[in-house]
Design a protein around this motif. Structure first.
Motif, PDB file in Angstrom:
ATOM      1  N   UNK A   9       0.831  -1.212   0.000  1.00 13.90           N
ATOM      2  CA  UNK A   9       0.000   0.000   0.000  1.00 13.90           C
ATOM      3  C   UNK A   9       0.863   1.258   0.000  1.00 13.90           C
ATOM      4  N   UNK A  35      -1.899   1.965 -14.006  1.00 13.34           N
ATOM      5  CA  UNK A  35      -2.110   3.404 -14.121  1.00 13.34           C
ATOM      6  C   UNK A  35      -1.315   4.107 -13.022  1.00 13.34           C
ATOM      7  N   UNK A  88       0.675   7.716  -6.955  1.00 11.67           N
ATOM      8  CA  UNK A  88      -0.196   6.603  -6.610  1.00 11.67           C
ATOM      9  C   UNK A  88      -0.255   5.698  -7.842  1.00 11.67           C
ATOM     10  N   UNK A  90      -2.002   2.376  -9.602  1.00 11.00           N
ATOM     11  CA  UNK A  90      -3.226   1.596  -9.533  1.00 11.00           C
ATOM     12  C   UNK A  90      -3.185   0.487 -10.569  1.00 11.00           C
ATOM     13  N   UNK A 103     -15.986  -5.231 -17.690  1.00 16.52           N
ATOM     14  CA  UNK A 103     -15.946  -4.338 -16.542  1.00 16.52           C
ATOM     15  C   UNK A 103     -14.546  -4.324 -15.945  1.00 16.52           C
ATOM     16  N   UNK A 106     -10.335  -2.521  -9.891  1.00 15.87           N
ATOM     17  CA  UNK A 106      -9.082  -1.957  -9.407  1.00 15.87           C
ATOM     18  C   UNK A 106      -8.627  -2.585  -8.105  1.00 15.87           C
ATOM     19  N   UNK A 107      -7.313  -2.594  -7.904  1.00 14.69           N
ATOM     20  CA  UNK A 107      -6.728  -2.893  -6.622  1.00 14.69           C
ATOM     21  C   UNK A 107      -6.775  -1.681  -5.712  1.00 14.69           C
ATOM     22  N   UNK A 108      -6.203  -1.827  -4.516  1.00 15.95           N
ATOM     23  CA  UNK A 108      -6.298  -0.763  -3.510  1.00 15.95           C
ATOM     24  C   UNK A 108      -5.334   0.386  -3.764  1.00 15.95           C
ATOM     25  N   UNK A 109      -4.386   0.173  -4.657  1.00 16.44           N
ATOM     26  CA  UNK A 109      -3.430   1.233  -4.946  1.00 16.44           C
ATOM     27  C   UNK A 109      -2.147   1.092  -4.138  1.00 16.44           C
ATOM     28  N   UNK A 111       0.963   3.586  -2.950  1.00 21.40           N
ATOM     29  CA  UNK A 111       1.465   4.967  -2.921  1.00 21.40           C
ATOM     30  C   UNK A 111       2.976   4.930  -2.755  1.00 21.40           C
TER      31      UNK A 111
ATOM     32  N   UNK B  33     -18.269   3.155 -17.304  1.00 23.66           N
ATOM     33  CA  UNK B  33     -18.349   2.777 -15.899  1.00 23.66           C
ATOM     34  C   UNK B  33     -18.245   4.016 -15.026  1.00 23.66           C
ATOM     35  N   UNK B  35     -17.042   5.055 -11.062  1.00 29.63           N
ATOM     36  CA  UNK B  35     -16.270   4.613  -9.916  1.00 29.63           C
ATOM     37  C   UNK B  35     -16.338   5.666  -8.816  1.00 29.63           C
ATOM     38  N   UNK B  37     -13.817   6.834  -5.740  1.00 25.32           N
ATOM     39  CA  UNK B  37     -12.516   6.659  -5.122  1.00 25.32           C
ATOM     40  C   UNK B  37     -12.619   7.056  -3.657  1.00 25.32           C
ATOM     41  N   UNK B  40      -8.964   6.347   0.918  1.00 28.40           N
ATOM     42  CA  UNK B  40      -7.726   5.583   0.948  1.00 28.40           C
ATOM     43  C   UNK B  40      -7.179   5.331  -0.451  1.00 28.40           C
ATOM     44  N   UNK B  41      -7.892   5.796  -1.459  1.00 36.20           N
ATOM     45  CA  UNK B  41      -7.378   5.750  -2.821  1.00 36.20           C
ATOM     46  C   UNK B  41      -7.926   4.668  -3.714  1.00 36.20           C
ATOM     47  N   UNK B  42      -8.666   3.729  -3.163  1.00 36.94           N
ATOM     48  CA  UNK B  42      -9.165   2.646  -3.993  1.00 36.94           C
ATOM     49  C   UNK B  42     -10.366   3.087  -4.820  1.00 36.94           C
ATOM     50  N   UNK B  43     -10.400   2.653  -6.075  1.00 37.06           N
ATOM     51  CA  UNK B  43     -11.551   2.919  -6.938  1.00 37.06           C
ATOM     52  C   UNK B  43     -12.523   1.750  -6.827  1.00 37.06           C
ATOM     53  N   UNK B  45     -16.103   0.042  -7.948  1.00 33.49           N
ATOM     54  CA  UNK B  45     -17.079   0.046  -9.042  1.00 33.49           C
ATOM     55  C   UNK B  45     -18.458   0.419  -8.527  1.00 33.49           C
ATOM     56  N   UNK B  48     -21.606  -0.391 -14.166  1.00 34.52           N
ATOM     57  CA  UNK B  48     -21.163  -0.685 -15.522  1.00 34.52           C
ATOM     58  C   UNK B  48     -22.379  -0.427 -16.394  1.00 34.52           C
ATOM     59  N   UNK B  86     -15.394   9.101 -10.601  1.00 36.02           N
ATOM     60  CA  UNK B  86     -14.842   9.070 -11.951  1.00 36.02           C
ATOM     61  C   UNK B  86     -15.783   8.312 -12.884  1.00 36.02           C
ATOM     62  N   UNK B  90     -14.659   3.043 -22.592  1.00 39.74           N
ATOM     63  CA  UNK B  90     -13.775   2.132 -23.318  1.00 39.74           C
ATOM     64  C   UNK B  90     -14.017   2.297 -24.804  1.00 39.74           C
ATOM     65  N   UNK B  95      -9.198   2.158 -21.814  1.00 38.25           N
ATOM     66  CA  UNK B  95     -10.165   2.902 -21.017  1.00 38.25           C
ATOM     67  C   UNK B  95      -9.662   4.348 -20.897  1.00 38.25           C
ATOM     68  N   UNK B  97     -10.392   7.971 -18.794  1.00 40.81           N
ATOM     69  CA  UNK B  97     -11.023   8.453 -17.574  1.00 40.81           C
ATOM     70  C   UNK B  97     -11.280   9.953 -17.641  1.00 40.81           C
TER      71      UNK B  97
END
Lengths: 115, 107
Positions: A9, A35, A88, A90, A103, A106-109, A111, B33, B35, B37, B40-43, B45, B48, B86, B90, B95, B97
């Motif tokens: 993380x 990304x 960050x 991703x 579809x 994403x993962x948690x990212x 940093x 899609x 999203x 965020x 904590x930074x996670x995107x 879903x 769709x 966001x 596609x 993709x 954004x």
């Protein structure tokens, strides 16, 4: 549920170090993406892969390389980290079987700070 | 490449208020899609939705592909809705954004 797991993380590295960012997905997805996200610049695509051992450059590949030896794992490598790679990161995956419109998950990212 | 624009860029709401976020795109797309965020930074879903309307609890989304836009509705907003939203489209093999809408919900 789809799970995309990024290995770290938070990372702090020094300029010139080699950095590995690992990403694993558990849904047998064909497509995987890396990304980076920076304030004011949004998400920018570094590399993507649509199959094992296949890779395609995204919009900002300079300074990065990738590896995809197994379908579930996609690694991002910074050969010699620089301060402008502080960001960050991703990882994401999607299925090809749903057509090219699968579809995206994403993962948690991760940093990364480069000192 | 395709242009994806989101509006408004920033939004501050009182808890309980409703809001509409918009995503415009410059060309036809195969996929869209939404999203969220989290702090904590996670995107995460949300939807769709290449076309039509979907609902999930207090959130719903509509995409009118022929007119190249999508809307995300948030009703009875809660502080946990705060974060950046966001949209992503596609086309080709990538993709793309939008730059996001930053939402702050205050108690």
């Amino acid at each position: 549920d789809v799970k995309v797991t990024q290995s770290s993380r938070y990372l702090v590295k020094r300029t010139g170090e080699k950095v590995f960012l690992e990403c694993v997905q558990d849904m047998d997805h064909e497509n995987m993406f890396w990304y980076r996200q920076d304030p004011g610049l949004g998400l920018r695509l570094i590399y993507f892969s649509y199959d094992v051992k296949m890779k395609e450059k995204g919009d900002i590949p300079e300074g990065y390389s990738v590896s995809r030896e197994k379908k579930e794992r996609f690694s991002l490598i910074l050969e010699s980290a620089s301060t402008n790679q502080t960001s960050m990161y991703l990882c994401a995956s999607s299925s090809l079987m749903a057509g090219p419109t699968g579809e995206l998950f994403f993962g948690e990212g991760s940093r990364l700070t480069v000192l | 490449g395709i242009q994806v624009e989101q509006s408004p860029p920033d939004l501050i709401l009182q808890e309980g208020a409703n809001s509409t976020l918009r995503c415009n795109f410059s060309d036809s797309v195969n996929n869209l899609q939404w999203f969220h965020q989290n702090p904590w930074g996670q995107l995460i879903n949300l939807f769709y939705i290449p076309s039509g309307t979907k609902q999930n609890g207090r959130l719903s989304a509509t995409t009118v592909a022929t007119e190249r836009y999508s809307l995300l509705y948030i009703s009875s907003s809660q502080t946990t809705d705060s974060g950046v939203y966001f949209c992503a489209v596609y086309t080709g093999n990538q993709f793309y954004f939008g730059t996001g809408t930053s939402l702050t919900v205050i108690p």
